[in-house]
Write an enzyme that holds these catalytic residues in place. Structure first.
Site, PDB file in Angstrom:
ATOM      1  N   CYS A  14       0.866  -1.187   0.000  1.00 26.89           N
ATOM      2  CA  CYS A  14       0.000   0.000   0.000  1.00 26.89           C
ATOM      3  C   CYS A  14       0.900   1.234   0.000  1.00 26.89           C
ATOM      4  CB  CYS A  14      -0.970  -0.017   1.187  1.00 26.89           C
ATOM      5  SG  CYS A  14      -0.170   0.002   2.803  1.00 26.89           S
ATOM      6  N   ASN A  17       2.380   1.488   4.241  1.00 25.80           N
ATOM      7  CA  ASN A  17       2.672   0.216   4.935  1.00 25.80           C
ATOM      8  C   ASN A  17       2.397   0.313   6.444  1.00 25.80           C
ATOM      9  OD1 ASN A  17       5.526  -1.995   5.515  1.00 25.80           O
ATOM     10  ND2 ASN A  17       3.430  -2.553   5.109  1.00 25.80           N
ATOM     11  N   CYS A  19      -1.344   0.775   7.315  1.00 26.33           N
ATOM     12  CA  CYS A  19      -2.776   0.462   7.461  1.00 26.33           C
ATOM     13  C   CYS A  19      -3.164  -0.768   6.643  1.00 26.33           C
ATOM     14  CB  CYS A  19      -3.643   1.654   7.048  1.00 26.33           C
ATOM     15  SG  CYS A  19      -3.415   3.114   8.099  1.00 26.33           S
ATOM     16  N   ARG A  20      -3.347  -0.601   5.339  1.00 31.76           N
ATOM     17  CA  ARG A  20      -3.929  -1.679   4.529  1.00 31.76           C
ATOM     18  C   ARG A  20      -3.022  -2.892   4.364  1.00 31.76           C
ATOM     19  NH1 ARG A  20      -5.111   2.224  -0.343  1.00 31.76           N
ATOM     20  NH2 ARG A  20      -3.214   3.118   0.570  1.00 31.76           N
ATOM     21  N   SER A  21      -1.777  -2.672   3.949  1.00 30.03           N
ATOM     22  CA  SER A  21      -0.942  -3.859   3.673  1.00 30.03           C
ATOM     23  C   SER A  21      -0.542  -4.630   4.934  1.00 30.03           C
ATOM     24  CB  SER A  21       0.268  -3.519   2.792  1.00 30.03           C
ATOM     25  OG  SER A  21       1.109  -2.575   3.384  1.00 30.03           O
ATOM     26  N   ASP A 135      -8.093   3.885   0.912  1.00 29.66           N
ATOM     27  CA  ASP A 135      -7.161   4.349   1.942  1.00 29.66           C
ATOM     28  C   ASP A 135      -7.957   4.841   3.160  1.00 29.66           C
ATOM     29  OD1 ASP A 135      -5.284   5.627   3.456  1.00 29.66           O
ATOM     30  OD2 ASP A 135      -4.401   6.753   1.794  1.00 29.66           O
TER      31      ASP A 135
HETATM   32  P1  4NP Z   1      -1.731   2.854   4.036  1.00 31.61           P
HETATM   33  O1  4NP Z   1      -2.375   4.220   4.631  1.00 31.61           O
HETATM   34  O2  4NP Z   1      -1.208   3.199   2.667  1.00 31.61           O
HETATM   35  O3  4NP Z   1      -2.900   1.918   3.987  1.00 31.61           O
HETATM   36  O4  4NP Z   1      -0.648   2.439   5.016  1.00 31.61           O
HETATM   37  C1  4NP Z   1      -1.679   5.417   4.652  1.00 31.61           C
HETATM   38  C2  4NP Z   1      -0.718   5.641   5.609  1.00 31.61           C
HETATM   39  C3  4NP Z   1      -0.049   6.843   5.646  1.00 31.61           C
HETATM   40  C4  4NP Z   1      -0.339   7.822   4.718  1.00 31.61           C
HETATM   41  C5  4NP Z   1      -1.306   7.599   3.751  1.00 31.61           C
HETATM   42  C6  4NP Z   1      -1.969   6.384   3.708  1.00 31.61           C
HETATM   43  N1  4NP Z   1       0.353   9.057   4.770  1.00 31.61           N
HETATM   44  O5  4NP Z   1      -0.010   9.975   3.999  1.00 31.61           O
HETATM   45  O6  4NP Z   1       1.264   9.238   5.575  1.00 31.61           O
END
Ligand code: 4NP
Length: 168
Positions: A14, A17, A19-21, A135
């Site tokens: 994702c 790294n 939340c989703r992954s 997201d």
């Molecule tokens: P992820 O979520 O891609 O599912 O881990 C996010 C985590 C951090 C950010 C965006 C999405 N960020 O902008 O820092």
């Protein structure tokens, strides 16, 4: 990284790294190890960006996953060029991650490893309308619950696909 020569190696990707992954990684560990019993699996996750490198998963993701019995243990790391050679399957959470991975991919022969996780959701699933894992980072609890719903509903299709590929 020692990923083990005989394992089927699966990487979830994702943006951050956190939340989703990380959730995909743990849900896959539980579901795919049940489905592909007897197969050695190496399952990991990574992010497109290195902003959260070294951090555990987001506390909200950890909480919602734990409520469903998944205990997230990931430590955030960015995708490395070596991952394209090391892993057999590289699963993107959304269209942007997918395109970023295609761009990072160092060799044409590795491109077929890169897929979107949502392409494995069965057409009769309640979540079949999702072509991406949205997201959840800037939203509320419902977003984190939806992530887990979508991830869970994609795993049986992914397991069947891996089985058909007949890797051992
Ligand atoms: P992820 O979520 O891609 O599912 O881990 C996010 C985590 C951090 C950010 C965006 C999405 N960020 O902008 O820092």
């Amino acid at each position: 990284m020692n990923t083990g020569n005989l394992s089927i190696k699966i990487l979830f990707v994702c943006l951050g790294n956190i939340c989703r992954s990380p959730a995909a990684e743990e849900i896959a560990r539980v579901k795919l190890n049940q489905m592909l019993e007897g197969q050695s699996l190496f399952i990991d996750s990574a992010g497109i960006i290195n902003f959260h490198e070294g951090k555990s998963a987001d506390a909200r993701m950890i909480h919602h996953a734990r409520e469903r019995g998944y205990h997230l243990k990931s430590v955030s790391r960015p995708v490395q060029i070596d991952d394209f050679e090391q892993f057999d399957f590289i699963l993107a959470m959304d269209n942007r991650n997918f395109l970023d991975l295609i761009e990072l991919c160092p060799r044409e022969e590795y491109r077929a490893k890169i897929m979107k996780l949502c392409s494995f959701i069965s057409s009769d699933s309640d979540f079949s309308k999702y072509s991406e894992v949205p997201d959840p980072y800037y939203g509320g609890s419902e977003g984190f619950e939806l992530v887990i719903d979508i991830l869970e509903s994609s795993m049986s299709g992914l397991g069947q696909f891996i089985q058909k590929k007949g890797l051992s």
